[in-house]
Design a protein around this motif. Structure first.
Motif, PDB file in Angstrom:
ATOM      1  N   LEU A 145       2.323   1.825  -3.471  1.00  9.62           N
ATOM      2  CA  LEU A 145       1.274   2.223  -4.406  1.00  9.62           C
ATOM      3  C   LEU A 145       0.917   3.697  -4.218  1.00  9.62           C
ATOM      4  O   LEU A 145       0.862   4.457  -5.178  1.00  9.62           O
ATOM      5  CB  LEU A 145       0.032   1.342  -4.231  1.00  9.62           C
ATOM      6  N   ARG A 146       0.681   4.073  -2.992  1.00  5.30           N
ATOM      7  CA  ARG A 146       0.344   5.478  -2.710  1.00  5.30           C
ATOM      8  C   ARG A 146       1.481   6.419  -3.113  1.00  5.30           C
ATOM      9  O   ARG A 146       1.240   7.516  -3.593  1.00  5.30           O
ATOM     10  CB  ARG A 146       0.052   5.661  -1.233  1.00  5.30           C
ATOM     11  N   GLN A 169      -4.061   4.257  -6.388  1.00  4.53           N
ATOM     12  CA  GLN A 169      -5.003   3.957  -5.309  1.00  4.53           C
ATOM     13  C   GLN A 169      -5.011   2.459  -5.043  1.00  4.53           C
ATOM     14  O   GLN A 169      -5.313   1.683  -5.938  1.00  4.53           O
ATOM     15  CB  GLN A 169      -6.410   4.423  -5.705  1.00  4.53           C
ATOM     16  N   PRO A 170      -4.668   2.016  -3.829  1.00  9.88           N
ATOM     17  CA  PRO A 170      -4.700   0.581  -3.518  1.00  9.88           C
ATOM     18  C   PRO A 170      -6.136   0.055  -3.596  1.00  9.88           C
ATOM     19  O   PRO A 170      -7.092   0.809  -3.417  1.00  9.88           O
ATOM     20  CB  PRO A 170      -4.198   0.504  -2.080  1.00  9.88           C
ATOM     21  N   GLU A 173      -6.029  -2.374   1.095  1.00  9.37           N
ATOM     22  CA  GLU A 173      -6.035  -1.377   2.177  1.00  9.37           C
ATOM     23  C   GLU A 173      -6.468  -2.014   3.503  1.00  9.37           C
ATOM     24  O   GLU A 173      -5.852  -1.781   4.542  1.00  9.37           O
ATOM     25  CB  GLU A 173      -6.982  -0.238   1.812  1.00  9.37           C
ATOM     26  N   VAL A 198       0.809  -1.212   0.000  1.00  8.07           N
ATOM     27  CA  VAL A 198       0.000   0.000   0.000  1.00  8.07           C
ATOM     28  C   VAL A 198       0.849   1.271   0.000  1.00  8.07           C
ATOM     29  O   VAL A 198       0.569   2.219  -0.733  1.00  8.07           O
ATOM     30  CB  VAL A 198      -0.991  -0.021   1.190  1.00  8.07           C
ATOM     31  N   GLU A 199       1.880   1.298   0.793  1.00  7.25           N
ATOM     32  CA  GLU A 199       2.707   2.510   0.875  1.00  7.25           C
ATOM     33  C   GLU A 199       3.384   2.814  -0.462  1.00  7.25           C
ATOM     34  O   GLU A 199       3.454   3.959  -0.886  1.00  7.25           O
ATOM     35  CB  GLU A 199       3.719   2.376   2.003  1.00  7.25           C
ATOM     36  N   GLY A 258       1.196   7.334  -6.574  1.00  9.98           N
ATOM     37  CA  GLY A 258      -0.097   7.868  -6.986  1.00  9.98           C
ATOM     38  C   GLY A 258      -1.117   6.842  -7.439  1.00  9.98           C
ATOM     39  O   GLY A 258      -2.076   7.185  -8.120  1.00  9.98           O
TER      40      GLY A 258
END
Length: 76
Positions: free
Chosen positions: A26-27, A32-33, A38, A23-24, A30
């Motif tokens: 991906l964020r 969105q997971p 998430e 997740v980190e 830019g």
């Protein structure tokens, strides 16, 4: 195998489970997971001793029932 690219460069590669639950990362680029990615990330952070990773609702249910609820007297 999955390859994640940003601005023409490979930023991550590996099995879909590994790439889609980071997740980190991906964020950070830019992206969105997924909602399940998430949820597994949040649960892993909040439940001591758990490292959860799921991509489907069936996997999520099994992980929650088997790993979290069973340790806390969860019921069906």
């Amino acid at each position: 195998k999955m390859v994640l690219m940003s601005k023409g460069k490979v930023v991550s590669h590996g099995p879909p489970r590994e790439v889609m639950t980071d997740v980190e990362r991906l964020r950070g680029i830019g992206v969105q997971p997924t909602q399940l990615g998430e949820v597994s990330w949040q649960l892993s952070r909040r439940v001591p001793g758990q490292s959860l990773s799921f991509l489907t609702t069936d996997e999520a249910e099994a992980a929650i029932r088997g790993n979290i609820l069973s340790g806390r007297g969860g019921r069906r």
